[in-house]
Design a protein around this motif. Sequence first.
Motif, PDB file in Angstrom:
ATOM      1  N   GLU A 185       0.902  -1.472   0.192  1.00 48.90           N
ATOM      2  CA  GLU A 185       0.015  -0.137   0.035  1.00 48.90           C
ATOM      3  C   GLU A 185       1.029   1.181   0.034  1.00 48.90           C
ATOM      4  OE1 GLU A 185      -3.229   0.340   2.773  1.00 48.90           O
ATOM      5  OE2 GLU A 185      -3.848  -1.717   2.598  1.00 48.90           O
ATOM      6  N   THR A 186       1.982   1.458   0.833  1.00 48.09           N
ATOM      7  CA  THR A 186       2.753   2.334   0.883  1.00 48.09           C
ATOM      8  C   THR A 186       3.822   2.513  -0.157  1.00 48.09           C
ATOM      9  OG1 THR A 186       3.026   2.089   3.188  1.00 48.09           O
ATOM     10  CG2 THR A 186       4.712   3.410   2.281  1.00 48.09           C
ATOM     11  N   VAL A 187       3.875   1.604  -1.185  1.00 46.06           N
ATOM     12  CA  VAL A 187       5.004   1.380  -2.094  1.00 46.06           C
ATOM     13  C   VAL A 187       4.071   1.936  -3.321  1.00 46.06           C
ATOM     14  CG1 VAL A 187       5.909   0.134  -3.857  1.00 46.06           C
ATOM     15  CG2 VAL A 187       6.226  -0.383  -1.235  1.00 46.06           C
ATOM     16  N   PHE A 188       2.764   1.414  -3.406  1.00 49.66           N
ATOM     17  CA  PHE A 188       1.930   2.154  -4.523  1.00 49.66           C
ATOM     18  C   PHE A 188       1.400   3.675  -4.460  1.00 49.66           C
ATOM     19  CE2 PHE A 188       0.173  -2.338  -5.206  1.00 49.66           C
ATOM     20  CZ  PHE A 188       1.145  -2.660  -6.043  1.00 49.66           C
ATOM     21  N   ILE A 216       4.714   5.370  -5.583  1.00 46.73           N
ATOM     22  CA  ILE A 216       4.590   5.304  -7.044  1.00 46.73           C
ATOM     23  C   ILE A 216       3.540   6.288  -7.512  1.00 46.73           C
ATOM     24  CG2 ILE A 216       4.340   3.659  -8.915  1.00 46.73           C
ATOM     25  CD1 ILE A 216       5.407   1.612  -7.705  1.00 46.73           C
ATOM     26  N   ASN A 217       2.364   6.346  -7.132  1.00 40.86           N
ATOM     27  CA  ASN A 217       1.702   7.426  -7.656  1.00 40.86           C
ATOM     28  C   ASN A 217       1.938   8.817  -7.474  1.00 40.86           C
ATOM     29  OD1 ASN A 217      -0.299   5.194  -8.276  1.00 40.86           O
ATOM     30  ND2 ASN A 217      -1.299   5.271  -6.399  1.00 40.86           N
ATOM     31  N   ALA A 218       2.654   8.976  -6.317  1.00 43.20           N
ATOM     32  CA  ALA A 218       3.168  10.264  -6.138  1.00 43.20           C
ATOM     33  C   ALA A 218       4.375  10.846  -6.864  1.00 43.20           C
ATOM     34  CB  ALA A 218       3.466  10.601  -4.555  1.00 43.20           C
ATOM     35  N   GLY A 219       4.954   9.770  -7.709  1.00 41.19           N
ATOM     36  CA  GLY A 219       6.204  10.029  -8.447  1.00 41.19           C
ATOM     37  C   GLY A 219       7.586   9.946  -7.604  1.00 41.19           C
ATOM     38  N   LEU A 220       7.436   9.101  -6.202  1.00 39.17           N
ATOM     39  CA  LEU A 220       8.695   8.981  -5.472  1.00 39.17           C
ATOM     40  C   LEU A 220       9.148   7.939  -5.582  1.00 39.17           C
ATOM     41  CD1 LEU A 220       6.823  10.517  -2.219  1.00 39.17           C
ATOM     42  CD2 LEU A 220       8.464  11.793  -3.955  1.00 39.17           C
ATOM     43  N   GLN A 221      10.469   7.712  -6.160  1.00 36.42           N
ATOM     44  CA  GLN A 221      11.350   6.580  -6.092  1.00 36.42           C
ATOM     45  C   GLN A 221      10.801   5.482  -6.878  1.00 36.42           C
ATOM     46  OE1 GLN A 221      13.329   5.241  -2.242  1.00 36.42           O
ATOM     47  NE2 GLN A 221      11.758   6.593  -1.351  1.00 36.42           N
ATOM     48  N   ILE A 274      -2.432   3.661  -9.607  1.00 36.13           N
ATOM     49  CA  ILE A 274      -2.652   2.280  -9.010  1.00 36.13           C
ATOM     50  C   ILE A 274      -3.560   2.441  -7.848  1.00 36.13           C
ATOM     51  CG2 ILE A 274      -1.592   0.181  -8.446  1.00 36.13           C
ATOM     52  CD1 ILE A 274       0.785   1.248  -9.962  1.00 36.13           C
ATOM     53  N   ASP A 275      -4.475   1.494  -7.570  1.00 30.30           N
ATOM     54  CA  ASP A 275      -5.274   1.169  -6.426  1.00 30.30           C
ATOM     55  C   ASP A 275      -4.100   0.868  -5.103  1.00 30.30           C
ATOM     56  OD1 ASP A 275      -6.865   0.133  -4.417  1.00 30.30           O
ATOM     57  OD2 ASP A 275      -7.899  -1.189  -5.459  1.00 30.30           O
TER      58      ASP A 275
END
Length: 347
Positions: free
Chosen positions: A66-69, A72-77, A116-117
């Motif tokens: 959940e934290t990874v997605f 990713i959605n925020a464009g971080l790492q 991503i959900d």
Amino acid sequence: MANPDILNNTTLRIYFQGKEETFELQTYEDDKKLQVSAQQMPIGESVISFIYDDFEDVYEELRRTETVFLEINAGLQVHAHWDQLRKLALELINRHPFFGFASQILSQAAGQTIAIDMRLLSRLVPLYKQMRGNLMLLVKDCMNAEDQKASTYVDRYADLVLTHRLGDRSPLKYSMVVTEFLPTVQFPLWKKEGCDYPVIPTLQELRAQEVPLEMVDALYPRSLQDLYHFLISGYLKQGVCFKVCKNCGRYFAVNGSMNAEYCDRKIEGSQKTCRQMGAVRVYQQKQMKDPILRLYNRAYKTHNARIRYGRITREEFLEWSARARALRDKCLEGKISTDDFETWLKE
């Protein structure tokens, strides 16, 4: 040539062939279908291992996405996170074949162009847990070979559905089942240069080599419920059954003689399996029941102890034991009486 991306068009395929079940994770490159992972096991084994293994660490990894997605959605790492998810996709299928579905979901997420959900994978955790509970109930109350009910396994399953004990009121339906040609014998797959994943041959390639074929129904699950329903339907059709191991007390799938009483799991802290230990136990019980063997074993232990106390040498013990075994066998064959054998042992 680099390996194709594990998150590119990854799909799970499940099928029964004879008395075995196979779980394959596949991906594609150009016009070739590649096999990322393949696990073949005796039918019923996947369910038993899923019931008894501990997967809390896997569930925690699924929740952590959940934290990874979110990042990713925020464009971080983004690149670092997708590398992390690629590694996770491989770890999941290697941990247990049922988690190949989670790997497939990851592949679908990688192909999205929209946000991503966040709960895409963590939402699977309660479903996996419910599936485990349902499978345990089916093993105990539906496909239990030691249950003396007159009803068939199919009738028992129908009763579980009608009484809502499975928490699933839908029939055994699944979405994507394809009838496919497979080699009747194990067929060696070939690898493309620079690629770790072997190529799955096409029907044309199999026929060109005159490989004997058979037709099987293969599932390409679109939901975890697909996977669960396909397995249970296959087990019920083939009459797969389970028994409790008399050594470890856990269920095992019966894939041979219905008289089997022990599983093939390794005993904790030992290299022996329950089946091997069971054979030893049967041998010991046989010895305890036979008065001739009891006499021999008692005398053997007594003479062996005399070596430690220095009352006889090892050479003398070996000479005695050879003579004792010969007389024991004669007694078992009825050539000498039990009383004469006992008298000699006491000399």
